[in-house]
Motif scaffolding. Sequence first.
Motif, PDB file in Angstrom:
ATOM      1  N   PRO A  21       0.750  -1.334  -0.037  1.00 43.74           N
ATOM      2  CA  PRO A  21      -0.047  -0.020  -0.068  1.00 43.74           C
ATOM      3  C   PRO A  21       0.932   1.262   0.006  1.00 43.74           C
ATOM      4  O   PRO A  21       1.811   1.343   0.761  1.00 43.74           O
ATOM      5  CB  PRO A  21      -0.711  -0.133   1.321  1.00 43.74           C
ATOM      6  CG  PRO A  21      -0.833  -1.517   1.748  1.00 43.74           C
ATOM      7  CD  PRO A  21       0.512  -2.359   0.885  1.00 43.74           C
ATOM      8  N   GLN A  97      -5.316  -0.760  -1.256  1.00 45.35           N
ATOM      9  CA  GLN A  97      -5.496  -1.386  -0.215  1.00 45.35           C
ATOM     10  C   GLN A  97      -5.409  -2.832  -0.285  1.00 45.35           C
ATOM     11  O   GLN A  97      -5.339  -3.347  -1.492  1.00 45.35           O
ATOM     12  CB  GLN A  97      -7.221  -1.200   0.266  1.00 45.35           C
ATOM     13  CG  GLN A  97      -7.573  -1.820   1.527  1.00 45.35           C
ATOM     14  CD  GLN A  97      -9.149  -1.033   2.029  1.00 45.35           C
ATOM     15  OE1 GLN A  97      -9.607  -0.250   1.446  1.00 45.35           O
ATOM     16  NE2 GLN A  97      -9.655  -1.651   2.956  1.00 45.35           N
ATOM     17  N   GLN A 118     -11.618  -6.655   1.047  1.00 52.82           N
ATOM     18  CA  GLN A 118     -10.568  -5.787   1.175  1.00 52.82           C
ATOM     19  C   GLN A 118     -10.185  -6.072   2.675  1.00 52.82           C
ATOM     20  O   GLN A 118     -10.958  -6.188   3.579  1.00 52.82           O
ATOM     21  CB  GLN A 118     -11.001  -4.531   0.956  1.00 52.82           C
ATOM     22  CG  GLN A 118     -11.315  -4.227  -0.689  1.00 52.82           C
ATOM     23  CD  GLN A 118     -11.504  -2.970  -1.154  1.00 52.82           C
ATOM     24  OE1 GLN A 118     -10.607  -1.851  -0.858  1.00 52.82           O
ATOM     25  NE2 GLN A 118     -12.589  -2.672  -1.849  1.00 52.82           N
ATOM     26  N   ALA A 121      -7.034  -1.183   6.565  1.00 48.83           N
ATOM     27  CA  ALA A 121      -5.703  -0.380   6.155  1.00 48.83           C
ATOM     28  C   ALA A 121      -4.901  -0.432   7.691  1.00 48.83           C
ATOM     29  O   ALA A 121      -5.529  -0.484   8.750  1.00 48.83           O
ATOM     30  CB  ALA A 121      -6.245   1.052   5.783  1.00 48.83           C
TER      31      ALA A 121
END
Length: 212
Positions: A21, A97, A118, A121
Amino acid sequence: MTQPLTLSSLPLFPLHSVLFPGGVLALRVFEVRYLDMVRKCHHAGAPFGVVALTQGHEVRQAGAPEEGFHDIGTLAVIERIDSPQPGLITLLCRGSQRFRITERSHLPHGLWIGNVEQLAADLPVPIPDDLLPTATTLAQVLASLRERDTEAATAVHPTPAQLADCGWVANRWCELLPIPLQLKQQLMELDNPLVRLELVGDVLERTGIAPP
């Protein structure tokens, strides 16, 4: 608990590299299966998924085994696209992500797609005092790389906030260090950015890149 965001039929790009990321990825695309994919993603403003290979090759070869790749990868957002000649596309992408593949399939023309969820984060985590050398040394290395090639599209210009964040500093070091692909994958998969930076700090100490 918040349910993870899911994506269906995400195009996948297996590579001999790990996208983190916030990282920048430059690609030269010439296989038909990927030329069509990146054009469609760019037109729709949609990402594709970068996953690290466990077997097989980036470019399809006659008689070679089918590609195998990790279940956890990173969304790649196209920031720049050019076609310098017919049958060739150059891309500049940025890692977004992380995701986990829940289902995958291989289309007849060779493209992999997956249903993915997903992953969360990294939370912002300040760098503790004992790991501050990892940030100061990283800033010096990035500045040196910029001076070496002032026109590089992948040049990184960190902000003070980025250089104070465990996850961001750890990710940039993971991209720069000549460590095995499997170790990079394991570091990318770690949910704790402080632990990731601590492990990076151990590597830097062993190699003498950053002072203890």
